[in-house]
Design a protein around this motif. Sequence first.
Motif, PDB file in Angstrom:
ATOM      1  N   ARG A  78       0.830  -1.212   0.000  1.00 55.16           N
ATOM      2  CA  ARG A  78       0.000   0.000   0.000  1.00 55.16           C
ATOM      3  C   ARG A  78       0.863   1.261   0.000  1.00 55.16           C
ATOM      4  O   ARG A  78       0.435   2.323  -0.445  1.00 55.16           O
ATOM      5  CB  ARG A  78      -0.907   0.027   1.228  1.00 55.16           C
ATOM      6  N   CYS A  79       2.084   1.138   0.510  1.00 60.72           N
ATOM      7  CA  CYS A  79       2.990   2.296   0.591  1.00 60.72           C
ATOM      8  C   CYS A  79       3.437   2.776  -0.783  1.00 60.72           C
ATOM      9  O   CYS A  79       3.954   3.885  -0.914  1.00 60.72           O
ATOM     10  CB  CYS A  79       4.221   1.959   1.412  1.00 60.72           C
ATOM     11  N   TYR A  80       3.284   1.942  -1.804  1.00 57.56           N
ATOM     12  CA  TYR A  80       3.858   2.276  -3.112  1.00 57.56           C
ATOM     13  C   TYR A  80       2.822   2.418  -4.211  1.00 57.56           C
ATOM     14  O   TYR A  80       3.163   2.611  -5.372  1.00 57.56           O
ATOM     15  CB  TYR A  80       4.880   1.204  -3.534  1.00 57.56           C
ATOM     16  N   GLN A  81       1.524   2.288  -3.878  1.00 56.76           N
ATOM     17  CA  GLN A  81       0.503   2.264  -4.934  1.00 56.76           C
ATOM     18  C   GLN A  81      -0.104   3.618  -5.235  1.00 56.76           C
ATOM     19  O   GLN A  81      -0.900   3.743  -6.158  1.00 56.76           O
ATOM     20  CB  GLN A  81      -0.586   1.241  -4.574  1.00 56.76           C
ATOM     21  N   SER A  82       0.246   4.632  -4.462  1.00 53.96           N
ATOM     22  CA  SER A  82      -0.264   5.992  -4.699  1.00 53.96           C
ATOM     23  C   SER A  82      -1.783   6.029  -4.803  1.00 53.96           C
ATOM     24  O   SER A  82      -2.338   6.747  -5.631  1.00 53.96           O
ATOM     25  CB  SER A  82       0.355   6.595  -5.975  1.00 53.96           C
ATOM     26  N   ASP A  83      -2.451   5.214  -4.007  1.00 56.84           N
ATOM     27  CA  ASP A  83      -3.913   5.205  -4.008  1.00 56.84           C
ATOM     28  C   ASP A  83      -4.397   6.269  -3.024  1.00 56.84           C
ATOM     29  O   ASP A  83      -4.174   6.163  -1.823  1.00 56.84           O
ATOM     30  CB  ASP A  83      -4.420   3.810  -3.598  1.00 56.84           C
ATOM     31  N   TRP A  84      -5.079   7.272  -3.589  1.00 56.49           N
ATOM     32  CA  TRP A  84      -5.508   8.411  -2.768  1.00 56.49           C
ATOM     33  C   TRP A  84      -6.425   7.975  -1.623  1.00 56.49           C
ATOM     34  O   TRP A  84      -6.397   8.534  -0.538  1.00 56.49           O
ATOM     35  CB  TRP A  84      -6.187   9.450  -3.678  1.00 56.49           C
ATOM     36  N   ARG A  85      -7.229   6.930  -1.839  1.00 54.27           N
ATOM     37  CA  ARG A  85      -8.128   6.462  -0.776  1.00 54.27           C
ATOM     38  C   ARG A  85      -7.337   5.988   0.435  1.00 54.27           C
ATOM     39  O   ARG A  85      -7.778   6.090   1.569  1.00 54.27           O
ATOM     40  CB  ARG A  85      -9.017   5.317  -1.296  1.00 54.27           C
ATOM     41  N   PHE A  86      -6.122   5.449   0.154  1.00 52.41           N
ATOM     42  CA  PHE A  86      -5.242   5.025   1.246  1.00 52.41           C
ATOM     43  C   PHE A  86      -4.499   6.229   1.823  1.00 52.41           C
ATOM     44  O   PHE A  86      -4.500   6.462   3.038  1.00 52.41           O
ATOM     45  CB  PHE A  86      -4.250   3.987   0.703  1.00 52.41           C
TER      46      PHE A  86
END
Length: 334
Positions: A322-330
Amino acid sequence: MTTSLSQIETDLQTLQQEADSAIALTTTLEELEQLRVQYLGKKGQLGQILKTMGKLSPEDRPRLGALANEVKEGLQTQLENQRQTLQQAQIQAQLAAETLDVTMPGVSRPIGRVHPLNNTIDRVLDIFVGLGYTVATGPHVETDYYNFEALNIPADHPARDMQDTFFLANGHLLRTHTSPVQIRYMETHQPPIRIVAPGRVYRRDTVDATHSAVFHQVELLAIDKGLTFTDLKGTLKEFIRQIFGEELPVKFRASYFPFTEPSAEVDVQWKGKWLEVLGCGMVDPNVLKAVGYDPEVYTGFAAGLGVERFAMVLHQIDDIRRCYQSDWRFLRQF
Ligand code: 2U9
């Protein structure tokens, strides 16, 4: 056949009436121009009617001439009025289409924020800077000497297996820890030294929920006369107190690193669980010798932490990816 005056008068009146309604019905300037040509052009309908004038008696001609002029001027006035009406409409339509409504709500762009990994690095650095440490950084592409040899990891050392990495064609490699930064710093500085080295590191690793081939570390190094394991414990306990925001039970568990002797892993009891959060130890005399420090005069301690692991513990993140996926929801949660 002779044409009577009354016949021509009727023709002119009919033309006038037809033109009246036809002009009023136009919706574009092009249509209007077509009508102008149709009525008033060289081969236009008015001209056609006037051609028949020649067949009139001389005394009738002036009357007809006057009437024809009237019709012509009437048509011209009407064409001009309609031209103005259509042109106005066109301008209004264009204005309406191009008007910028400054009262409309704008397109909002979410404001970015500090990534949880950078936030964790910042917090760790702040604490050590507060304890008198200086931030040091160095290259990601390293030589075998700085990444391994100077850190007491010779070519045949088993620790190399765990720190297999990416090699470049020229024999250089992507650093497996930030420790080369401290070696370079010691080469150019004399003790006392207090440095903290954050940065990205690389290992040949299979990616899963807790492993990544690219991750981040913060390492610290203190070299001085008379530093002992007690200084190391006190420093790390203070760090843990500050980063967790409270005094927590801490355990130093014997471990092994090639560059420290003795070495320990640090566990913290938090929310009922023992968590492994740091590695540390007294700098191995071989490492001090490699940079020309006399291990009989100077001693030092070092520690390292994995930023991702720390961020995951602090924020209850379940998967390192999750640290590398650039998912704004996260990311918006931090
Ligand atoms: C020099 C001398 C000694 C740095 C150290 C550790 C222990 C350690 C791990 C934490 C999690 C790596 O990212 S991790 O997997 N690190 O346990 N690091 S002592 O020791 C040094 C560094 C530089 C010159």
